[in-house]
Design an enzyme around this catalytic site. Sequence first.
Site, PDB file in Angstrom:
ATOM      1  N   LYS A   1     -32.058  -4.931  16.093  1.00  0.00           N
ATOM      2  CA  LYS A   1     -32.429  -6.267  16.385  1.00  0.00           C
ATOM      3  C   LYS A   1     -32.716  -6.390  17.804  1.00  0.00           C
ATOM      4  CE  LYS A   1     -30.277 -10.374  16.622  1.00  0.00           C
ATOM      5  NZ  LYS A   1     -30.964 -11.311  17.595  1.00  0.00           N
TER       6      LYS A   1
ATOM      7  N   CYS B   1     -25.218  -7.612  34.140  1.00  0.00           N
ATOM      8  CA  CYS B   1     -23.728  -7.268  33.125  1.00  0.00           C
ATOM      9  C   CYS B   1     -22.911  -7.291  34.745  1.00  0.00           C
ATOM     10  CB  CYS B   1     -23.553  -6.593  32.320  1.00  0.00           C
ATOM     11  SG  CYS B   1     -24.282  -5.217  32.029  1.00  0.00           S
TER      12      CYS B   1
ATOM     13  N   GLU C   1     -17.877 -15.366  33.994  1.00  0.00           N
ATOM     14  CA  GLU C   1     -19.188 -14.427  34.275  1.00  0.00           C
ATOM     15  C   GLU C   1     -20.120 -15.736  33.985  1.00  0.00           C
ATOM     16  OE1 GLU C   1     -21.717 -10.292  32.645  1.00  0.00           O
ATOM     17  OE2 GLU C   1     -20.841 -11.754  31.425  1.00  0.00           O
TER      18      GLU C   1
ATOM     19  N   GLU D   1     -20.542  -2.729  25.028  1.00  0.00           N
ATOM     20  CA  GLU D   1     -20.897  -2.716  26.125  1.00  0.00           C
ATOM     21  C   GLU D   1     -21.171  -4.545  27.071  1.00  0.00           C
ATOM     22  OE1 GLU D   1     -22.821  -3.468  29.405  1.00  0.00           O
ATOM     23  OE2 GLU D   1     -24.061  -2.535  29.031  1.00  0.00           O
TER      24      GLU D   1
END
Length: 601
Positions: free
Chosen positions: A188, A298, A395, A264
């Site tokens: 997806k 990331c 983040e 991850e």
Amino acid sequence: MSPFAELKTPITGVYQQPTGLFINNEFVEGVDKQTFEVINPSTEEVICSVSEATEKDIDLAVAAARKAFEGPWRQVTPQQRGKYLLNLAELTEKNLDLLASVESLDNGKSITMARGDIGAVAACLRYYAGWADKIEGKTVDVNPDMFTYIRKEPIGVCGQIIPWNFPMLMLSWKIGPALATGNTVVLKTAEQTPLSALVFAQLVKEAGFPPGVLNIVSGFGKIAGAAISSHMDVDKVAFTGSTIVGRAIMKAAASSNLKKVTLELGGKSPNIVFNDADIEQAISWVNFGIYYNHGQCCCAGSRIYVQEGIYDKFVEAFTKRAQENKVGDPFHEETFQGPQVSQLQYDRIMGYIESGKAEGATVEVGGERHGEKGYFIQPTIFSNVKPEMKIMQEEIFGPVCSIAKFSTEEDAIKLGNNTIYGLAAAVHTKDLNTAIRVSNHLKAGTVWVNCYNLIHHQAGFGGFKQSGIGRELGESVLNAYLEEKTVSPFTVFAIEVAHSVMALQQRSASAAGTREKTYFEQQREELMAEIAMSFEHVLANINKLNRSLEAVVTVGNEFSSVEALWSQFENVMAKDPEEANKPEHEGDTEGDQTRDETSEA
């Protein structure tokens, strides 16, 4: 709705954009015929609409993947799997400009970086093509009478959910090892960036992959992503994205069929600069570390720690360097930073910038919108940032970094590890001993020295702490897509056990005599009969193998061709074991006749 739309990019001109769901090597509409719009982040305008996958569509994709896994894909040799991946790598390179242009169109990534991404996609697929025929097991000497071996087998149907920041690159990281190890895939894409993967899907069929091996669907995480994560016929799920969503996927996997999971996830990576670092080089890498891919990375080096001896000089020089970054149209060759991916992401980043200002951090540069149209944000640097501030702890996933000073090596290590994440880090110093000591003490899956963001498909990538579970890339990821099976056949021991069981069965029958057997005796007798039958099968197969070997040894040298030898081998194997063991009668000439015929051959 047609599963294609006519679109145009400044690099490729007009092209045909697939808009359907790629299931069983065909583009199809969703079962409920629902669609959603894809937005150009540079212009805030609609590019096109694509089919939206619902739970029903995920069921169809998983069924196609299961059918392929249990059927034709299981018969494909490892070498052929590698060839399919090599074909896909070649086709990716052949269509590099098209894939890169589509990536820039719906992601906003600069065309220069997009081309780099597509080149890395081809390299990643080619790397895992090389691994396809190198998945090996081993034998284990556990007993002289046993032949124990360990084999690696594919897990089965793998659900894979990728993010919007590196649509094509993350696709290759996921499908490369999964397909190389013999699995099938339902992947997806992110709802913000489905277009490049759909263009890529056209290449899957052209590369030769059987239907159902790789299925690519567009949809929303809360619907299609949730359906994959909780599907009872998905054997493994791999996800790249936020830690919050990663937790939800783990819960869904655990509460369904306890499927295998690799994650991850997020990061808040420290970039540490010591007094003895080459300042110009360090600034160049720090700039690349945070502003690469618009800060939507990331492993972005968003926490910058500079030793107090060079802190002021560094801040001044870095501020100047950040202002030189070209922000604008992603299709301009000189652009370094394009727009953020969506209105939602733009608002989130601007919220963090306002938080930094409110908490008392100093804005050295940026902190505002860039231009009047599109989701562009100025490269932003905060200084005088305290450890407890939101911009230092959370983040942001945008072109925003925070700088603070440190005094000693121990101080740098403590600050670097002061986070819930552990994805990456970097150390800038001319002292190799310092670099090694600090690197070894930082709790991060990847530590760069005097560089940043140099990820390679040959080296594993993943995080400590809340940055994920497992690894992507390299040899490390292969085991995440494999099951390990131990097989322990009996040899001589099996014959002895079979004889013992049969003898026990006979004694039991004699002891029972003519009296009526108890229920326990009946059950024991049935069980022993089943055991005896199983060992008789084992014994028969061993005898058959011995006869085949004897046939090769005895008559192998008498034949002038492989065909003649094979004919005799088949004749021997076709004989009934009991007939083969009977003594020859004086008048039986069949054996001599067969030998004469085969000798003539």
